[in-house]
Design an enzyme around this catalytic site. Structure first.
Site, PDB file in Angstrom:
ATOM      1  N   LYS A 157     -43.939  80.031  57.294  1.00 12.83           N
ATOM      2  CA  LYS A 157     -45.097  79.381  56.660  1.00 12.83           C
ATOM      3  C   LYS A 157     -44.789  78.772  55.291  1.00 12.83           C
ATOM      4  O   LYS A 157     -45.435  77.814  54.885  1.00 12.83           O
ATOM      5  CB  LYS A 157     -46.255  80.369  56.559  1.00 12.83           C
ATOM      6  CG  LYS A 157     -46.851  80.691  57.927  1.00 12.83           C
ATOM      7  CD  LYS A 157     -48.208  81.343  57.806  1.00 12.83           C
ATOM      8  CE  LYS A 157     -48.841  81.564  59.166  1.00 12.83           C
ATOM      9  NZ  LYS A 157     -48.267  82.753  59.852  1.00 12.83           N
ATOM     10  N   SER A 192     -39.937  83.619  64.089  1.00  7.60           N
ATOM     11  CA  SER A 192     -40.784  83.000  63.066  1.00  7.60           C
ATOM     12  C   SER A 192     -40.945  83.834  61.806  1.00  7.60           C
ATOM     13  O   SER A 192     -41.211  83.295  60.734  1.00  7.60           O
ATOM     14  CB  SER A 192     -42.152  82.672  63.656  1.00  7.60           C
ATOM     15  OG  SER A 192     -42.743  83.810  64.252  1.00  7.60           O
ATOM     16  N   GLU A 238     -57.355  80.031  54.417  1.00 13.68           N
ATOM     17  CA  GLU A 238     -57.606  81.259  55.150  1.00 13.68           C
ATOM     18  C   GLU A 238     -56.270  81.913  55.475  1.00 13.68           C
ATOM     19  O   GLU A 238     -55.230  81.263  55.423  1.00 13.68           O
ATOM     20  CB  GLU A 238     -58.340  80.938  56.459  1.00 13.68           C
ATOM     21  CG  GLU A 238     -57.450  80.529  57.627  1.00 13.68           C
ATOM     22  CD  GLU A 238     -56.728  79.191  57.456  1.00 13.68           C
ATOM     23  OE1 GLU A 238     -57.191  78.368  56.639  1.00 13.68           O
ATOM     24  OE2 GLU A 238     -55.696  78.990  58.124  1.00 13.68           O
TER      25      GLU A 238
HETATM   26  C1  LIG Z   1     -48.687  83.019  61.189  1.00 13.08           C
HETATM   27  C2  LIG Z   1     -47.553  83.407  61.992  1.00 13.08           C
HETATM   28  C3  LIG Z   1     -47.408  82.956  63.313  1.00 13.08           C
HETATM   29  C4  LIG Z   1     -48.446  82.131  64.015  1.00 13.08           C
HETATM   30  O1  LIG Z   1     -48.696  80.879  63.453  1.00 13.08           O
HETATM   31  P1  LIG Z   1     -48.229  79.526  64.134  1.00 13.08           P
HETATM   32  O2  LIG Z   1     -48.966  78.478  63.397  1.00 13.08           O
HETATM   33  O3  LIG Z   1     -48.580  79.587  65.580  1.00 13.08           O
HETATM   34  O4  LIG Z   1     -46.766  79.444  63.940  1.00 13.08           O
HETATM   35  C5  LIG Z   1     -46.266  83.306  63.997  1.00 13.08           C
HETATM   36  N1  LIG Z   1     -45.321  84.086  63.431  1.00 13.08           N
HETATM   37  C6  LIG Z   1     -45.432  84.549  62.165  1.00 13.08           C
HETATM   38  C7  LIG Z   1     -44.350  85.414  61.621  1.00 13.08           C
HETATM   39  C8  LIG Z   1     -46.541  84.225  61.419  1.00 13.08           C
HETATM   40  O5  LIG Z   1     -46.640  84.683  60.167  1.00 13.08           O
END
Ligand SMILES: *Cc1c(COP(=O)(O)O)cnc(C)c1O
Length: 405
Positions: free
Chosen positions: A94, A381, A116
């Site tokens: 993010k 992610s 948010e």
């Molecule tokens: C917020 C988050 C997601 C989900 O958000 P996307 O917009 O679908 O990428 C996935 N993995 C992590 C580690 C997150 O913090």
């Protein structure tokens, strides 16, 4: 690597096929037009692009590596590579779009960024970018998530942000979006609403995707260098869909590369409210200012949704995913809580990497796909530090941890 923001979609009105667009009150439309105009200018501005590239390199720690998970590969039969977004500063992907949005807010002369947050990852990443660039920051968060994600709430306070609880409904991500929108409408001129995924009205699905496309651009090059070619499969979890669009965007034209989005099946896909598998179970509709697939109740209101992963429990999904689903370019799957938690422990114990529960959904699906052999690239992610207390409290016994503490 300097990112290229060179994508054919959406069109000027923000449509990916029939999805996307902008369904908002006229007073907010003017604000979105201003943001769109400002973004169109900076996305071609060499100074902005080099500023962002420099922050990615020296502040975030990019490029994030790709790592061949050999133990997992041996067990499941394919070469499984992980794109290590968990190693970014603040622990997830993010930060990539938060820095872009915060830089944009600065260029537009805003004093404050608001947003948010679900798992608290977007809030922490935005509070981080705000601290770095000298902006005020208000973060709206569901009361339930505030309790569940306590360390992230503390981080936001330390970084100087205000955390404002959303107290209605299920008190999770959807309610936090409502509360943040309400606050934004009260004062859209001095604030920028930094949306946390590829959702919301145009230009956000485009803008957040562009900022996240660094993931795919790096990974594509890294695969060629380290593996010697493109992967057969690319897998990413889908909440709003930003980390998935970030990694998919570089491979969309490579038709030999299969793309897989993984949604949360929660407790069960058979009961509305017990999952958040929007693309598998939803219908086209409009909410939060854009058209996409969504989960609706009998009254046509956004369905209450559930997932063990706070970052995935959203009743809609980015419009480009809806478009790619209809086109058949991306396959969408669902992984339930138990499968995700199993993958969480498996990656921890076989590779020494504790993944976010969100990312564990992608790992679980990748292990299924790996049974066909070939090469699988998974977008890891985020890291799981934020989840460890919750996991041990709720699943520790099953993994023989509870009795060791
Ligand atoms: C917020 C988050 C997601 C989900 O958000 P996307 O917009 O679908 O990428 C996935 N993995 C992590 C580690 C997150 O913090």
């Amino acid at each position: 690597m300097q990112n290229t923001f060179d994508h054919p979609l959406p069109n000027e009105q923000g449509y990916f096929g029939e999805y996307g667009g902008s369904f908002i009150p006229p007073e907010l439309q003017q604000i979105m037009n201003d943001i769109d105009a400002a973004y169109c200018e900076i996305r071609q501005d060499p100074e902005f692009l080099s500023q962002l590239a420099s922050l990615y390199q020296h502040y975030v720690g990019r490029p994030s590596p790709i790592f061949l998970a050999q133990n997992l590969s041996k067990k499941y039969g394919a070469e499984i590579y992980l794109k290590r977004e968990d190693l970014n500063h603040t622990g997830a992907h993010k930060i990539n779009h938060c820095l872009g949005e915060a830089l944009l807010a600065k260029k537009m002369g805003k004093q404050k960024i608001i947003a948010e947050t679900g798992a608290g990852q977007h809030g922490v990443a935005l509070a981080t970018a705000a601290a770095l660039l000298g902006l005020e920051c208000d973060i709206y968060m569901g009361e339930v998530d505030i309790k569940k994600e306590h360390p992230n709430v503390v981080r936001m306070h330390i970084l100087g942000a205000n955390v404002i609880p959303a107290t209605h409904g299920r008190k999770t991500l959807k309610e936090a979006v409502d509360a943040a929108f309400e606050a934004y409408l009260k004062d859209p001129h001095s604030q920028l609403y930094a949306i946390g995924s590829v959702v919301g009205p145009h230009p956000f699905p485009m803008m957040v995707r562009d900022f996240q496309s660094i993931i795919g651009n790096e990974a594509r090059q890294q695969m060629q260098q380290q593996y010697g070619g493109l992967p057969d499969h690319v897998v990413a979890c889908v909440g709003g869909g930003s980390n998935a669009m970030g990694i998919f965007s570089a491979f969309l034209d490579d038709t030999e590369v299969a793309l897989h989005g993984v949604e949360p099946a929660g407790h069960t896909m058979d009961v509305a409210g017990e999952h958040a598998a929007t693309l598998s179970k939803g219908q086209p509709g409009t909410m939060h200012g854009f058209k996409s697939y969504m989960l609706q109740d009998e009254q046509g209101e956004p369905q209450e949704v559930y997932s063990v992963a706070s970052g995935l429990d959203y009743p809609s999904v980015g419009p480009q995913h809806a478009y790619l689903k209809d086109l058949g370019r991306v396959n969408y799957h669902a992984i339930d809580d138990k499968q995700a938690i199993d993958a969480f422990f498996e990656l921890s114990r076989m590779e020494g990497i504790i993944p976010a529960i969100e990312s564990s959904h992608a790992i679980a699906q990748a292990c299924k796909i790996a049974k066909d052999g070939g090469c699988v690239l998974v977008n890891l992610s985020g890291r799981g530090d934020k989840d460890i207390d919750f996991v041990v409290e709720n699943y520790g016994q099953a993994y023989e941890i509870g009795n060791k503490l």
